[in-house]
Design a protein around this motif. Structure first.
Motif, PDB file in Angstrom:
ATOM      1  N   PRO A 229       0.719  -1.242   0.101  1.00 16.01           N
ATOM      2  CA  PRO A 229      -0.028  -0.147  -0.074  1.00 16.01           C
ATOM      3  C   PRO A 229       0.976   1.148   0.203  1.00 16.01           C
ATOM      4  N   SER A 230       2.242   1.078   0.252  1.00 16.97           N
ATOM      5  CA  SER A 230       3.143   2.413   0.364  1.00 16.97           C
ATOM      6  C   SER A 230       3.719   2.832  -0.823  1.00 16.97           C
ATOM      7  N   ILE A 231       3.498   1.933  -1.917  1.00 15.83           N
ATOM      8  CA  ILE A 231       4.514   2.181  -2.992  1.00 15.83           C
ATOM      9  C   ILE A 231       3.911   3.442  -3.842  1.00 15.83           C
ATOM     10  N   PRO A 232       2.606   3.826  -3.825  1.00 15.95           N
ATOM     11  CA  PRO A 232       2.116   5.003  -4.468  1.00 15.95           C
ATOM     12  C   PRO A 232       2.916   6.378  -3.759  1.00 15.95           C
ATOM     13  N   LEU A 233       2.968   6.100  -2.283  1.00 20.73           N
ATOM     14  CA  LEU A 233       3.580   7.355  -1.592  1.00 20.73           C
ATOM     15  C   LEU A 233       4.918   7.447  -1.833  1.00 20.73           C
ATOM     16  N   LEU A 234       5.536   6.246  -2.043  1.00 19.92           N
ATOM     17  CA  LEU A 234       6.947   6.247  -2.197  1.00 19.92           C
ATOM     18  C   LEU A 234       7.417   6.927  -3.612  1.00 19.92           C
ATOM     19  N   LEU A 235       6.335   6.598  -4.529  1.00 24.12           N
ATOM     20  CA  LEU A 235       6.848   7.152  -5.963  1.00 24.12           C
ATOM     21  C   LEU A 235       6.808   8.329  -5.805  1.00 24.12           C
ATOM     22  N   LEU A 236       5.727   9.014  -5.407  1.00 25.93           N
ATOM     23  CA  LEU A 236       5.626  10.360  -5.305  1.00 25.93           C
ATOM     24  C   LEU A 236       6.571  11.240  -4.569  1.00 25.93           C
ATOM     25  N   LEU A 237       7.087  10.652  -3.399  1.00 27.05           N
ATOM     26  CA  LEU A 237       8.271  11.114  -2.832  1.00 27.05           C
ATOM     27  C   LEU A 237       9.394  11.242  -3.869  1.00 27.05           C
ATOM     28  N   MET A 238       9.717  10.041  -4.389  1.00 29.53           N
ATOM     29  CA  MET A 238      10.722  10.046  -5.496  1.00 29.53           C
ATOM     30  C   MET A 238      10.626  11.064  -6.583  1.00 29.53           C
ATOM     31  N   VAL A 239       9.494  11.288  -7.042  1.00 23.32           N
ATOM     32  CA  VAL A 239       9.012  12.218  -8.164  1.00 23.32           C
ATOM     33  C   VAL A 239       9.458  13.649  -7.603  1.00 23.32           C
ATOM     34  N   ILE A 240       8.968  13.962  -6.278  1.00 27.28           N
ATOM     35  CA  ILE A 240       9.158  15.359  -5.738  1.00 27.28           C
ATOM     36  C   ILE A 240      10.634  15.462  -5.552  1.00 27.28           C
ATOM     37  N   THR A 241      11.327  14.638  -4.995  1.00 22.21           N
ATOM     38  CA  THR A 241      12.980  14.630  -4.828  1.00 22.21           C
ATOM     39  C   THR A 241      13.588  15.005  -6.058  1.00 22.21           C
ATOM     40  N   ALA A 242      13.003  14.185  -7.277  1.00 22.75           N
ATOM     41  CA  ALA A 242      13.875  14.573  -8.392  1.00 22.75           C
ATOM     42  C   ALA A 242      13.603  15.989  -9.056  1.00 22.75           C
ATOM     43  N   ILE A 243      12.270  16.285  -8.965  1.00 24.83           N
ATOM     44  CA  ILE A 243      11.975  17.666  -9.446  1.00 24.83           C
ATOM     45  C   ILE A 243      12.734  18.572  -8.840  1.00 24.83           C
ATOM     46  N   PHE A 244      12.991  18.515  -7.246  1.00 25.49           N
ATOM     47  CA  PHE A 244      13.577  19.458  -6.340  1.00 25.49           C
ATOM     48  C   PHE A 244      15.162  19.705  -6.711  1.00 25.49           C
ATOM     49  N   CYS A 245      15.546  18.318  -7.151  1.00 23.41           N
ATOM     50  CA  CYS A 245      17.132  18.108  -7.431  1.00 23.41           C
ATOM     51  C   CYS A 245      17.330  18.889  -8.877  1.00 23.41           C
ATOM     52  N   PHE A 246      16.558  18.780  -9.862  1.00 21.94           N
ATOM     53  CA  PHE A 246      16.712  19.130 -10.868  1.00 21.94           C
ATOM     54  C   PHE A 246      16.372  20.920 -10.995  1.00 21.94           C
ATOM     55  N   TRP A 247      15.410  21.231  -9.820  1.00 17.07           N
ATOM     56  CA  TRP A 247      15.235  22.884  -9.722  1.00 17.07           C
ATOM     57  C   TRP A 247      16.617  23.190  -9.351  1.00 17.07           C
ATOM     58  N   LEU A 248      17.322  22.735  -8.191  1.00 12.99           N
ATOM     59  CA  LEU A 248      18.460  23.273  -7.644  1.00 12.99           C
ATOM     60  C   LEU A 248      19.731  23.118  -8.758  1.00 12.99           C
ATOM     61  N   PHE A 249      19.649  22.004  -9.615  1.00 17.43           N
ATOM     62  CA  PHE A 249      20.868  22.002 -10.785  1.00 17.43           C
ATOM     63  C   PHE A 249      20.651  23.287 -11.493  1.00 17.43           C
ATOM     64  N   ALA A 250      19.262  23.302 -12.051  1.00 16.54           N
ATOM     65  CA  ALA A 250      19.082  24.454 -13.081  1.00 16.54           C
ATOM     66  C   ALA A 250      19.166  25.913 -12.463  1.00 16.54           C
ATOM     67  N   LYS A 251      18.952  26.093 -11.276  1.00 10.52           N
ATOM     68  CA  LYS A 251      19.299  27.278 -10.423  1.00 10.52           C
ATOM     69  C   LYS A 251      20.582  27.562 -10.491  1.00 10.52           C
ATOM     70  N   ARG A 252      21.503  26.603  -9.982  1.00 10.25           N
ATOM     71  CA  ARG A 252      23.054  26.863 -10.137  1.00 10.25           C
ATOM     72  C   ARG A 252      23.643  27.117 -11.456  1.00 10.25           C
ATOM     73  N   GLN A 253      23.003  26.460 -12.503  1.00  4.19           N
ATOM     74  CA  GLN A 253      23.334  26.777 -13.747  1.00  4.19           C
ATOM     75  C   GLN A 253      23.303  28.349 -14.226  1.00  4.19           C
ATOM     76  N   VAL A 254      22.025  28.894 -13.973  1.00  5.53           N
ATOM     77  CA  VAL A 254      21.683  30.307 -14.306  1.00  5.53           C
ATOM     78  C   VAL A 254      22.655  31.191 -13.287  1.00  5.53           C
ATOM     79  N   ALA A 255      23.034  30.972 -11.935  1.00 11.90           N
ATOM     80  CA  ALA A 255      23.608  31.598 -11.248  1.00 11.90           C
ATOM     81  C   ALA A 255      25.199  31.538 -11.795  1.00 11.90           C
TER      82      ALA A 255
END
Length: 255
Positions: A229-255
């Protein structure tokens, strides 16, 4: 009298007294199901035949007694069963005998015989000039098809007293009465009827191993049931973490 003759007897060329009951074949019953029932035990090899006492014990362990023959019609029935064997010479023990303390050297011992199953039947089918009394206290039914006829005719199905240690075939009878104590005790380990399957050591080891394997499986299965039953929640957390990492990477590239 209707009988089921299927598997009414068994030829036992290689049996011993010890394993006799375990291989004594099926019974024959009146009407196929009604008691009394019978077993005709015939050994083709004369060296395998057994004494009166061994035959008596074999029948008791199997839930019956050496046969008591209570009427002329029952005598004829037994004769038909034996004739079905098409067997060679070999007498059959029946359940009639004298007590050893009743040994009598006279020829007037006919009234001293009794049936081992407790029957009070007075029916007798003695051969001419039998019983001879003396030390011959156990009774056989003659079955000597190749013997020359005597003063009483052929030696076929009449009764004769004999020494109890002589080796013969025998006949068991299973009456309407409750089985003997010996048969009740034997039923706990009887492997003939298949009512109880013996547990061999190797089978017990396998069972123990299976039970041991079951024990660790149960926690594993419980963990799986929790995680699914916890698999959907884990997938959501993984997606959020990936988006957050991508956002940090993109921000550093702009700076």
């Amino acid at each position: 009298m209707k009988l089921s003759l299927c598997s009414s007897f068994l030829l036992l060329p290689h049996s011993t007294a010890a394993d006799l009951v375990l291989r004594a074949g099926q019974t024959v019953c009146r009407g196929g199901t009604q008691r009394p029932c019978y077993k005709i035990i015939y050994f083709h090899d004369a060296l395998r035949r057994i004494s009166f006492e061994e035959a008596h014990q074999a029948c008791r362990i199997d839930g019956g007694h050496l046969v008591s023959i209570e009427s002329e019609s029952e005598q004829r029935l037994i004769e038909k069963l034996i004739e079905s064997l098409l067997a060679s010479d070999g007498d059959f023990w029946i359940g009639l005998r004298r007590k050893e303390e009743d040994v009598d050297n006279s020829t007037e011992c006919q009234g001293l015989y009794s049936w081992s199953d407790g029957s009070t039947s007075k029916f007798r089918n003695w051969y001419t000039d039998e019983p001879s009394c003396g030390r011959e206290i156990c009774v056989v039914m003659y079955h000597q098809p190749s013997a020359p006829a005597g003063v009483g005719g052929s030696y076929m199905f009449q009764w004769n007293d004999d020494r109890c240690n002589m080796k013969n075939n025998f006949i068991c009878k299973y009456s309407l009465e409750k089985p003997t104590a010996a048969s009740e005790e034997n039923s706990q380990v009887d492997v003939v009827t298949g009512s109880l399957k013996p547990a061999f050591p190797e089978e017990r080891i396998k069972e123990d191993a299976n039970e041991t394997l079951k024990e660790p499986r149960e926690p594993v299965l419980s963990l799986v049931y929790i995680l699914i039953p916890s698999i959907p929640l884990l997938l959501l957390l993984m997606v959020i973490t990936a988006i957050f990492c991508f956002w940090l990477f993109a921000k550093r590239q702009v700076a």
